[in-house]
Design a protein around this motif. Structure first.
Motif, PDB file in Angstrom:
ATOM      1  N   GLN A  12      54.020  37.809  65.827  1.00  0.00           N
ATOM      2  CA  GLN A  12      54.321  38.563  64.617  1.00  0.00           C
ATOM      3  C   GLN A  12      55.682  38.158  64.050  1.00  0.00           C
ATOM      4  O   GLN A  12      55.833  37.982  62.846  1.00  0.00           O
ATOM      5  CB  GLN A  12      54.288  40.057  64.925  1.00  0.00           C
ATOM      6  CG  GLN A  12      54.368  40.930  63.705  1.00  0.00           C
ATOM      7  CD  GLN A  12      54.198  42.401  64.049  1.00  0.00           C
ATOM      8  OE1 GLN A  12      54.526  42.826  65.155  1.00  0.00           O
ATOM      9  NE2 GLN A  12      53.690  43.161  63.119  1.00  0.00           N
ATOM     10  N   ALA A  13      56.654  37.989  64.915  1.00  0.00           N
ATOM     11  CA  ALA A  13      57.987  37.570  64.472  1.00  0.00           C
ATOM     12  C   ALA A  13      57.935  36.176  63.850  1.00  0.00           C
ATOM     13  O   ALA A  13      58.581  35.917  62.831  1.00  0.00           O
ATOM     14  CB  ALA A  13      58.972  37.609  65.631  1.00  0.00           C
ATOM     15  N   LYS A  14      57.165  35.283  64.443  1.00  0.00           N
ATOM     16  CA  LYS A  14      57.016  33.940  63.875  1.00  0.00           C
ATOM     17  C   LYS A  14      56.422  34.025  62.473  1.00  0.00           C
ATOM     18  O   LYS A  14      56.828  33.294  61.567  1.00  0.00           O
ATOM     19  CB  LYS A  14      56.101  33.080  64.750  1.00  0.00           C
ATOM     20  CG  LYS A  14      56.716  32.602  66.027  1.00  0.00           C
ATOM     21  CD  LYS A  14      55.698  31.757  66.782  1.00  0.00           C
ATOM     22  CE  LYS A  14      56.110  31.497  68.200  1.00  0.00           C
ATOM     23  NZ  LYS A  14      55.081  30.754  68.937  1.00  0.00           N
ATOM     24  N   THR A  19      56.976  33.469  56.627  1.00  0.00           N
ATOM     25  CA  THR A  19      56.886  34.067  55.293  1.00  0.00           C
ATOM     26  C   THR A  19      58.220  33.971  54.565  1.00  0.00           C
ATOM     27  O   THR A  19      58.271  33.625  53.383  1.00  0.00           O
ATOM     28  CB  THR A  19      56.440  35.544  55.402  1.00  0.00           C
ATOM     29  OG1 THR A  19      55.152  35.579  56.018  1.00  0.00           O
ATOM     30  CG2 THR A  19      56.362  36.190  54.036  1.00  0.00           C
ATOM     31  N   ALA A  20      59.297  34.257  55.274  1.00  0.00           N
ATOM     32  CA  ALA A  20      60.630  34.204  54.654  1.00  0.00           C
ATOM     33  C   ALA A  20      60.961  32.790  54.219  1.00  0.00           C
ATOM     34  O   ALA A  20      61.493  32.576  53.120  1.00  0.00           O
ATOM     35  CB  ALA A  20      61.683  34.732  55.621  1.00  0.00           C
ATOM     36  N   VAL A  21      60.643  31.810  55.053  1.00  0.00           N
ATOM     37  CA  VAL A  21      60.925  30.414  54.720  1.00  0.00           C
ATOM     38  C   VAL A  21      60.092  29.979  53.518  1.00  0.00           C
ATOM     39  O   VAL A  21      60.597  29.335  52.599  1.00  0.00           O
ATOM     40  CB  VAL A  21      60.665  29.499  55.938  1.00  0.00           C
ATOM     41  CG1 VAL A  21      60.683  28.032  55.541  1.00  0.00           C
ATOM     42  CG2 VAL A  21      61.694  29.772  57.020  1.00  0.00           C
ATOM     43  N   ASP A  26      59.569  28.647  47.728  1.00  0.00           N
ATOM     44  CA  ASP A  26      58.983  28.946  46.417  1.00  0.00           C
ATOM     45  C   ASP A  26      60.063  29.247  45.391  1.00  0.00           C
ATOM     46  O   ASP A  26      59.980  28.804  44.245  1.00  0.00           O
ATOM     47  CB  ASP A  26      58.022  30.137  46.508  1.00  0.00           C
ATOM     48  CG  ASP A  26      56.742  29.807  47.260  1.00  0.00           C
ATOM     49  OD1 ASP A  26      56.432  28.608  47.419  1.00  0.00           O
ATOM     50  OD2 ASP A  26      56.051  30.757  47.683  1.00  0.00           O
ATOM     51  N   CYS A  27      61.067  29.991  45.810  1.00  0.00           N
ATOM     52  CA  CYS A  27      62.170  30.330  44.915  1.00  0.00           C
ATOM     53  C   CYS A  27      62.891  29.054  44.469  1.00  0.00           C
ATOM     54  O   CYS A  27      63.209  28.885  43.291  1.00  0.00           O
ATOM     55  CB  CYS A  27      63.139  31.276  45.617  1.00  0.00           C
ATOM     56  SG  CYS A  27      64.487  31.837  44.580  1.00  0.00           S
ATOM     57  N   GLY A  28      63.136  28.153  45.400  1.00  0.00           N
ATOM     58  CA  GLY A  28      63.785  26.884  45.077  1.00  0.00           C
ATOM     59  C   GLY A  28      62.941  26.035  44.148  1.00  0.00           C
ATOM     60  O   GLY A  28      63.462  25.414  43.213  1.00  0.00           O
ATOM     61  N   ASP A  29      61.625  26.010  44.396  1.00  0.00           N
ATOM     62  CA  ASP A  29      60.718  25.253  43.529  1.00  0.00           C
ATOM     63  C   ASP A  29      60.741  25.800  42.107  1.00  0.00           C
ATOM     64  O   ASP A  29      60.771  25.044  41.130  1.00  0.00           O
ATOM     65  CB  ASP A  29      59.288  25.294  44.074  1.00  0.00           C
ATOM     66  CG  ASP A  29      59.117  24.498  45.352  1.00  0.00           C
ATOM     67  OD1 ASP A  29      60.007  23.670  45.677  1.00  0.00           O
ATOM     68  OD2 ASP A  29      58.092  24.705  46.038  1.00  0.00           O
ATOM     69  N   GLN A  30      60.732  27.127  41.988  1.00  0.00           N
ATOM     70  CA  GLN A  30      60.753  27.738  40.666  1.00  0.00           C
ATOM     71  C   GLN A  30      62.063  27.443  39.944  1.00  0.00           C
ATOM     72  O   GLN A  30      62.066  27.150  38.743  1.00  0.00           O
ATOM     73  CB  GLN A  30      60.524  29.248  40.767  1.00  0.00           C
ATOM     74  CG  GLN A  30      59.100  29.583  41.143  1.00  0.00           C
ATOM     75  CD  GLN A  30      58.872  31.076  41.278  1.00  0.00           C
ATOM     76  OE1 GLN A  30      59.717  31.871  40.890  1.00  0.00           O
ATOM     77  NE2 GLN A  30      57.737  31.451  41.834  1.00  0.00           N
TER      78      GLN A  30
END
Length: 47
Positions: A12-14, A19-21, A26-30
């Protein structure tokens, strides 16, 4: 806590880290698409 519970928590932690990565990527791509002036920067096919 038994072994299956410990392994489940690790998995679950993985998932949370993955998800965070992915969200960070995605934020960087945008941001890159915005800088390029792409009409729909959230569309992943704009690379």
């Amino acid at each position: 806590m038994n072994n299956n519970q410990r392994e489940g928590i690790k998995e679950q932690a993985k998932g949370w880290v993955d998800t965070a990565v992915a969200n960070r990527k995605d934020c960087g791509d945008q941001k890159k698409n915005i800088e390029k002036g792409v009409e729909n920067p959230g569309d992943p096919t704009n690379e």
